[in-house]
Design an enzyme around this catalytic site. Structure first.
Site, short mmCIF file in Angstrom:
data_model
loop_
_atom_site.label_atom_id
_atom_site.label_comp_id
_atom_site.label_asym_id
_atom_site.label_seq_id
_atom_site.Cartn_x
_atom_site.Cartn_y
_atom_site.Cartn_z
N SER A 49 0.83 -1.20 0.00
CA SER A 49 0.00 0.00 0.00
C SER A 49 0.86 1.25 0.00
O SER A 49 1.89 1.31 0.69
CB SER A 49 -0.89 0.00 1.26
OG SER A 49 -1.39 1.30 1.50
N TYR A 85 -2.93 5.01 -3.76
CA TYR A 85 -4.04 5.93 -3.59
C TYR A 85 -3.61 7.22 -4.28
O TYR A 85 -2.55 7.76 -3.98
CB TYR A 85 -4.29 6.23 -2.11
CG TYR A 85 -4.98 5.13 -1.34
CD1 TYR A 85 -6.06 4.44 -1.89
CD2 TYR A 85 -4.57 4.80 -0.06
CE1 TYR A 85 -6.71 3.45 -1.17
CE2 TYR A 85 -5.23 3.81 0.67
CZ TYR A 85 -6.29 3.14 0.10
OH TYR A 85 -6.94 2.17 0.81
N THR A 144 -6.47 1.63 -6.52
CA THR A 144 -7.66 1.25 -5.76
C THR A 144 -8.75 2.26 -6.08
O THR A 144 -8.56 3.47 -5.94
CB THR A 144 -7.34 1.20 -4.25
OG1 THR A 144 -6.37 0.18 -4.05
CG2 THR A 144 -8.57 0.89 -3.43
N ARG A 188 -15.54 5.01 9.41
CA ARG A 188 -15.15 3.82 10.18
C ARG A 188 -15.47 4.11 11.65
O ARG A 188 -14.71 4.79 12.33
CB ARG A 188 -13.67 3.53 10.01
CG ARG A 188 -13.16 3.63 8.57
CD ARG A 188 -13.12 2.31 7.87
NE ARG A 188 -12.73 2.48 6.47
CZ ARG A 188 -11.49 2.40 6.02
NH1 ARG A 188 -10.49 2.12 6.84
NH2 ARG A 188 -11.22 2.54 4.72
N LYS A 226 -8.47 -2.23 -8.38
CA LYS A 226 -8.93 -2.90 -7.15
C LYS A 226 -10.16 -2.19 -6.62
O LYS A 226 -10.13 -0.98 -6.37
CB LYS A 226 -7.82 -2.87 -6.09
CG LYS A 226 -8.21 -3.44 -4.73
CD LYS A 226 -7.00 -3.51 -3.81
CE LYS A 226 -7.32 -4.14 -2.48
NZ LYS A 226 -8.05 -3.26 -1.57
N HIS A 247 -13.11 -3.72 -0.33
CA HIS A 247 -12.19 -3.15 0.66
C HIS A 247 -12.40 -3.80 2.03
O HIS A 247 -12.26 -3.15 3.07
CB HIS A 247 -12.41 -1.63 0.75
CG HIS A 247 -11.16 -0.83 0.89
ND1 HIS A 247 -10.60 -0.11 -0.14
CD2 HIS A 247 -10.34 -0.60 1.95
CE1 HIS A 247 -9.52 0.52 0.29
NE2 HIS A 247 -9.33 0.23 1.55
C1 LIG Z 1 -6.13 -2.49 8.25
C2 LIG Z 1 -6.47 -2.46 6.77
C3 LIG Z 1 -5.86 -1.51 5.97
C4 LIG Z 1 -6.12 -1.48 4.59
N1 LIG Z 1 -5.46 -0.58 3.80
C5 LIG Z 1 -5.65 -0.63 2.46
C6 LIG Z 1 -4.87 0.18 1.59
O1 LIG Z 1 -4.00 0.94 2.02
N2 LIG Z 1 -5.11 0.09 0.25
C7 LIG Z 1 -6.08 -0.75 -0.27
O2 LIG Z 1 -6.25 -0.79 -1.48
N3 LIG Z 1 -6.80 -1.55 0.54
C8 LIG Z 1 -6.60 -1.51 1.87
N4 LIG Z 1 -7.32 -2.37 2.68
C9 LIG Z 1 -8.24 -3.34 2.08
C10 LIG Z 1 -7.49 -4.64 1.80
O3 LIG Z 1 -6.51 -4.47 0.82
C11 LIG Z 1 -8.45 -5.75 1.33
O4 LIG Z 1 -9.20 -5.28 0.24
C12 LIG Z 1 -9.41 -6.22 2.43
O5 LIG Z 1 -8.79 -6.16 3.70
C13 LIG Z 1 -9.84 -7.64 2.15
O6 LIG Z 1 -10.74 -8.11 3.10
P1 LIG Z 1 -10.31 -9.03 4.34
O7 LIG Z 1 -9.62 -8.14 5.33
O8 LIG Z 1 -11.64 -9.49 4.86
O9 LIG Z 1 -9.41 -10.12 3.83
C14 LIG Z 1 -7.05 -2.39 4.05
C15 LIG Z 1 -7.66 -3.34 4.87
C16 LIG Z 1 -7.37 -3.38 6.22
C17 LIG Z 1 -8.02 -4.45 7.06
#
Ligand SMILES: Cc1cc2nc3c(=O)[nH]c(=O)nc-3n(C[C@H](O)[C@H](O)[C@H](O)COP(=O)(O)O)c2cc1C
Length: 359
Positions: free
Chosen positions: A112, A135, A161, A170, A215, A239
């Site tokens: 990320s 981002y 993304t 949140r 994404k 996400h």
């Molecule tokens: C703590 C956290 C931070 C995340 N940060 C990003 C991010 O910086 N960029 C992004 O595209 N998705 C981010 N996501 C989404 C994840 O890439 C992913 O799409 C998602 O966590 C998948 O679902 P799961 O946690 O149930 O496996 C984040 C998710 C979490 C839990």
């Protein structure tokens, strides 16, 4: 002295329980939470739990291979560490720790752009297969600069993304007053992300040869547009239920995207994948790679890099067991004929795949 990790952690449930003990309340809530009512978080699990298997028997499964292709390479499992912002709040070393675990086990890492220690230092930390996720918080030149830096540091694909046109509410973070330093620059740059359109995707494809991943695709219509724009990977994601509340679960969206794309692009998916059986379901539906978001973070929170590796080992064992019991010896043999629908058994929640935890 503590027992070795392969004795401490026989199940994913024990890993998640250890992470919960270790992580302070702020990072814990940031990690597990979703947007508003967290309906999308729950639907991710509900959609997976609404799929049942149709196993075939007497098919010699004495050798089972769970490895999978990933952008022309071979990985140990059809999974990838999904991009996680602020990972440094969960494990010392942040993305560098995740890179070491990914490389040691043999799965790709998507980094990320809002994670420390950054693009260059994460690349230097380990020889993982890596993808960079951005981002958009600057103009075209700013984006192009990130592409150049990603190429210079061995990232094999680039991800935008696209489900973050607005930063969601949140509520666990709001109620807990959890301050995210990596969001501090958002006010200056967030208008670029909300201003994105397919024009920028066209510009990117016209200018850059690096494979592009979008994404956050959640409809057949947008999957079709992505293919028309020459996007190499359509990444079905909500996400992890952290952006739009009241969306469908990702596993429920996957079939319409698979049908729309008809083999013209790769399909990745994430959202609620916590078990080997979940991964097998996605591959049988037509995805080639499953992104894991919270689960690897929980492994890191439980026991750092070795905890992540142990998480992936248990997951591999679960995938191999599932493949063998379905009567297949490789993931290439999986088809939708291995699946059917059934009512979910559990009340869905972020941890409903880990019932011994007693949420
Ligand atoms: C703590 C956290 C931070 C995340 N940060 C990003 C991010 O910086 N960029 C992004 O595209 N998705 C981010 N996501 C989404 C994840 O890439 C992913 O799409 C998602 O966590 C998948 O679902 P799961 O946690 O149930 O496996 C984040 C998710 C979490 C839990």
């Amino acid at each position: 002295m503590n027992a070795p990790l392969h004795e401490q952690f026989l199940t994913l449930q024990e890993i998640v329980a250890a992470a919960r003990r270790n992580l302070p309340p702020g990072p814990w809530s940031y990690l597990v939470g979703g947007a508003e009512t967290e309906t999308t978080v729950r639907r991710n699990r509900q959609a997976l739990d609404a799929i049942a298997f149709r196993p075939r028997v007497l098919r010699d499964v004495s050798r089972v291979d769970a490895s999978a292709p990933f952008l022309g390479r071979r990985m140990r499992l059809p999974v990838m560490l999904a991009p996680i912002g602020g990972l440094e709040s969960i494990v010392e070393g942040g993305a560098a720790a995740a890179a070491r675990g990914a490389a040691q086990f043999g799965v790709p890492q998507m980094l990320s752009s809002v994670c420390q220690p950054g693009l260059e230092a994460t690349a230097a930390a380990a020889e993982a297969t890596r993808v960079f996720q951005l981002y958009v918080r600057g103009d075209d030149a700013w984006v192009d600069d990130h592409v150049r830096r990603a190429l210079d540091h061995g990232y094999c694909a680039f991800c935008l993304t696209v489900d973050v046109a607005m930063y969601s509410r949140r509520e666990r973070d709001l109620v807990g007053r959890f301050v995210k330093p990596w969001r501090a620059t958002a006010p200056a740059g967030s208008t670029y992300q909300s201003g994105l359109s397919w024009d920028q995707v066209k510009r990117f494809k016209d200018k850059h040869a690096i494979p592009l991943i979008l994404k956050g695709i959640a409809t057949a219509e947008d999957a079709e547009l992505a293919v028309q724009h020459g996007v190499e990977v359509v990444y079905v994601s909500n996400h992890g239920g952290r952006q739009l509340d009241h969306g469908l679960g990702s596993a429920a969206v996957l079939p319409e995207v698979v049908a729309a794309i008809g083999g013209r692009a790769e399909i990745w998916v994430d959202g609620g994948f916590m078990r080997g059986t979940d991964i097998v379901k996605a591959i049988a539906l037509g995805a080639s790679t499953v992104g894991l978001g919270r689960l690897p973070c929980l492994g890191l929170g439980a026991a750092g890099v070795p905890g992540l590796v142990r998480t992936l080992e248990i997951l591999e064992n679960e995938v191999q067991t599932c493949l063998g019991l379905l009567g297949v010896t490789s993931i290439a043999e999986l088809t939708p004929r291995h699946l059917t629908s059934a009512p979910p058994v559990f009340e869905p929640s972020v941890f409903s795949a880990l019932p011994l935890l007693g949420d």
